[in-house]
Design a protein around this motif. Structure first.
Motif, PDB file in Angstrom:
ATOM      1  N   GLU A 209       0.893  -1.211  -0.024  1.00  0.00           N
ATOM      2  CA  GLU A 209       0.046  -0.046   0.123  1.00  0.00           C
ATOM      3  C   GLU A 209       0.870   1.307   0.095  1.00  0.00           C
ATOM      4  O   GLU A 209       1.507   1.388   0.808  1.00  0.00           O
ATOM      5  N   THR A 210       0.902   1.997  -1.303  1.00  0.00           N
ATOM      6  CA  THR A 210       1.785   3.082  -1.270  1.00  0.00           C
ATOM      7  C   THR A 210       1.277   4.528  -0.927  1.00  0.00           C
ATOM      8  O   THR A 210       1.971   5.353  -0.812  1.00  0.00           O
ATOM      9  N   ALA A 365      14.422 -15.608   1.571  1.00  0.00           N
ATOM     10  CA  ALA A 365      14.413 -16.245   0.579  1.00  0.00           C
ATOM     11  C   ALA A 365      13.052 -16.326   0.194  1.00  0.00           C
ATOM     12  O   ALA A 365      12.115 -16.495   0.820  1.00  0.00           O
ATOM     13  N   GLY A 366      12.856 -16.744  -1.266  1.00  0.00           N
ATOM     14  CA  GLY A 366      11.491 -16.648  -1.751  1.00  0.00           C
ATOM     15  C   GLY A 366      11.010 -17.941  -1.417  1.00  0.00           C
ATOM     16  O   GLY A 366      11.830 -18.902  -1.269  1.00  0.00           O
ATOM     17  N   ILE A 367       9.774 -18.097  -1.476  1.00  0.00           N
ATOM     18  CA  ILE A 367       9.163 -19.433  -1.150  1.00  0.00           C
ATOM     19  C   ILE A 367       9.416 -20.519  -2.306  1.00  0.00           C
ATOM     20  O   ILE A 367       9.627 -21.759  -1.928  1.00  0.00           O
ATOM     21  N   ASP A 368       9.009 -20.396  -3.389  1.00  0.00           N
ATOM     22  CA  ASP A 368       9.116 -21.100  -4.729  1.00  0.00           C
ATOM     23  C   ASP A 368      10.304 -20.898  -5.800  1.00  0.00           C
ATOM     24  O   ASP A 368       9.942 -21.234  -6.901  1.00  0.00           O
ATOM     25  N   THR A 369      11.043 -20.029  -5.441  1.00  0.00           N
ATOM     26  CA  THR A 369      11.795 -19.350  -6.509  1.00  0.00           C
ATOM     27  C   THR A 369      13.211 -19.204  -5.632  1.00  0.00           C
ATOM     28  O   THR A 369      13.305 -19.286  -4.685  1.00  0.00           O
ATOM     29  N   ASN A 370      14.202 -18.928  -6.573  1.00  0.00           N
ATOM     30  CA  ASN A 370      15.543 -18.851  -6.046  1.00  0.00           C
ATOM     31  C   ASN A 370      15.810 -17.261  -5.843  1.00  0.00           C
ATOM     32  O   ASN A 370      16.983 -16.938  -5.363  1.00  0.00           O
ATOM     33  N   SER A 371      14.886 -16.566  -5.958  1.00  0.00           N
ATOM     34  CA  SER A 371      14.992 -15.038  -5.859  1.00  0.00           C
ATOM     35  C   SER A 371      15.175 -14.717  -4.527  1.00  0.00           C
ATOM     36  O   SER A 371      14.466 -15.442  -3.667  1.00  0.00           O
ATOM     37  N   LYS A 372      15.375 -13.458  -3.918  1.00  0.00           N
ATOM     38  CA  LYS A 372      15.139 -13.092  -2.673  1.00  0.00           C
ATOM     39  C   LYS A 372      14.313 -11.872  -2.686  1.00  0.00           C
ATOM     40  O   LYS A 372      14.157 -11.017  -3.384  1.00  0.00           O
ATOM     41  N   ILE A 373      13.792 -11.744  -1.475  1.00  0.00           N
ATOM     42  CA  ILE A 373      12.819 -10.723  -1.204  1.00  0.00           C
ATOM     43  C   ILE A 373      13.439  -9.673  -0.057  1.00  0.00           C
ATOM     44  O   ILE A 373      13.956 -10.017   1.051  1.00  0.00           O
ATOM     45  N   THR A 374      13.633  -8.263  -0.513  1.00  0.00           N
ATOM     46  CA  THR A 374      13.914  -7.461   0.343  1.00  0.00           C
ATOM     47  C   THR A 374      13.152  -6.493   0.712  1.00  0.00           C
ATOM     48  O   THR A 374      12.644  -5.760  -0.128  1.00  0.00           O
ATOM     49  N   PHE A 375      13.191  -6.236   2.273  1.00  0.00           N
ATOM     50  CA  PHE A 375      12.697  -4.852   2.772  1.00  0.00           C
ATOM     51  C   PHE A 375      13.472  -3.899   3.153  1.00  0.00           C
ATOM     52  O   PHE A 375      14.353  -4.328   4.244  1.00  0.00           O
ATOM     53  N   ALA A 396       5.296  -3.855  -5.461  1.00  0.00           N
ATOM     54  CA  ALA A 396       5.758  -5.127  -5.999  1.00  0.00           C
ATOM     55  C   ALA A 396       5.945  -6.222  -5.066  1.00  0.00           C
ATOM     56  O   ALA A 396       5.984  -7.498  -5.115  1.00  0.00           O
ATOM     57  N   TYR A 397       5.713  -5.688  -3.766  1.00  0.00           N
ATOM     58  CA  TYR A 397       5.607  -6.708  -2.505  1.00  0.00           C
ATOM     59  C   TYR A 397       4.118  -7.708  -2.673  1.00  0.00           C
ATOM     60  O   TYR A 397       4.009  -8.669  -1.827  1.00  0.00           O
ATOM     61  N   GLN A 398       3.254  -7.296  -3.255  1.00  0.00           N
ATOM     62  CA  GLN A 398       1.977  -7.775  -3.309  1.00  0.00           C
ATOM     63  C   GLN A 398       1.958  -9.542  -3.541  1.00  0.00           C
ATOM     64  O   GLN A 398       1.315 -10.136  -2.552  1.00  0.00           O
TER      65      GLN A 398
END
Length: 415
Positions: A209-210, A365-375, A396-398
């Motif tokens: 929510e922006t 770490a992402g749940i089902d990908t090799n990507s990472k989530i950054t906050f 993009a976090y949605q």
């Protein structure tokens, strides 16, 4: 049986020296910005380390370093304690900057704390200075790290006094239960001034929510009068207090007061408020309007999982997350109502935590990908606390946010 009990004394000393040398070497190759401080937010920490600075002169600071003993029957010799002073987040931490804190440097020890105290002087022309405190577990290599600003653009002014428990250990919690007392001691003046803020805060907006949240236009402040240093002061109301030695200066000590059950939750109305992070709007509105909150909540969890046993485990884990958020992130708001508390509740403890001058970064770490989530949490200058952070929100976090909520609602967790 611990491995150390099987070693001969000289073998144990050799291992101790080797680990300490390795610890210093690793620290010397680091900068403050690349130290992973994730253990400060772990659900399984054995220690909690803090630095509470007190200004003695314009350039001299008393570093109060309480180490809370979370592990039962803790042995001082299992840990390697040290600290350093650096001039920026990017400065390489050299061997000569690191001071080891041995048992003979303990200021005191209590049932719950080891307590170190060191006085440091910063060069007069230096505009930034940061203290870093390490506690390295020599058994498994875990490294507990904590840092604090002594000088810098996000500090209004460091207080010349501090709050203490009755046993003279510095007050190292983020909150104080109502009807409890603290001692305030320092070297400036006799009287201190207390101001009480009864304000309640709303729940933060979701990370995607922006639109900015509404900000209260007025804050109620009540003059709580003066009191003497070195005399216990009891705090009787829920809210937060700001204690000052000089009301014309910005320096002060924040004391957030909370009900006796806190950081746990034992009120059905509050439980209803707290499930907002994993509920639909309709579900939450229904809970808020229910006459019997306990019955409504029980049905809410069962409807979500379709299994009573899974529901019980889910309730236990969700509110355990709330409890940790309260312990870790309470400032003038309850921890679960902060941006960091919200992310922590839903996402769990971050795998990596990095600080820089103007931000705090969490990586998952992402749940089902090799990507990472950054906050990324932007640091905001605040007279009440040097640890005030606001989430940089993004649409993009949605997708990831809804994945985590779906896991919770299916009775699972990603951590």
């Amino acid at each position: 049986m611990k491995v150390k009990n099987l070693q001969k004394p000289n073998q144990k000393m050799a291992v101790f020296i080797m680990l300490f040398t390795l610890s210093l070497s690793l620290q010397a190759q680091s900068t403050l910005e690349n130290l992973n401080q994730n253990l400060r937010y772990s659900r399984y920490s054995r220690l909690s380390v803090k630095i509470i600075p007190q200004k003695e002169t314009n350039n001299t600071f008393l570093l109060q370093m309480p180490v809370e003993k979370i592990e039962d029957n803790i042995d001082f010799e299992d840990y390697l304690f040290s600290y350093a002073i650096v001039g920026s987040f990017t400065e390489e931490i050299a061997d000569g900057q690191i001071t080891r804190l041995t048992r003979d440097k303990l200021k005191s020890e209590s049932e719950r704390h080891f307590y170190f105290e060191e006085s440091v002087t910063i060069p007069e022309n230096q505009t930034e200075a940061y203290a870093v405190f390490w506690a390295k577990d020599s058994r498994q290599g875990d490294e507990y790290i904590y840092h604090i600003d002594l000088k810098g653009p996000y500090i209004f002014e460091t207080p010349t006094f501090s709050a203490y428990y009755g046993n003279n250990i510095p007050f190292d919690q983020t909150f104080l239960n109502v009807e409890e007392a603290l001692l305030f001691k320092g070297h400036a003046g006799i009287n201190l001034y207390s101001y009480f803020y009864p304000q309640q805060f709303t729940v933060p907006l979701p990370p995607m929510e922006t639109k900015p949240a509404a900000v209260p236009k007025e804050i109620d402040v009540q003059d709580d009068g003066t009191f003497l240093q070195n005399v216990p002061k009891t705090f009787n109301q829920n809210g937060y207090y700001f204690i000052q030695s000089d009301t014309t200066a910005p320096a002060g000590v924040l004391v957030k007061t909370v009900p006796n059950a806190f950081p746990r939750v034992e009120d059905w109305d509050k439980m209803v408020d707290m499930v907002v992070y994993i509920s639909t709007r309709r579900e939450h509105e229904s809970l808020l309007s229910a006459q019997d909150k306990k019955k409504a909540l029980d049905q809410y969890w069962i409807n979500m999982t379709k299994d009573e046993e899974i529901s019980k485990n889910l309730i236990r884990e969700y509110f355990r997350q709330i409890e940790f958020a309260n312990i870790l992130f309470t400032d003038f708001r309850e921890g679960w109502k902060t941006d960091r508390g919200m992310i922590y509740t839903v996402m769990g403890p971050p795998e990596e935590v990095y600080f820089n001058l103007d931000r705090e970064v969490w990586i998952y770490a992402g749940i089902d990908t090799n990507s990472k989530i950054t906050f990324t949490f932007a640091r905001v200058k605040n007279v009440l606390t040097p640890h005030y952070y606001q989430l940089n929100r993004s649409r993009a976090y949605q997708p990831e946010w809804f994945k985590r909520i779906t896991l919770w609602r299916s009775g699972k967790m990603a951590f």
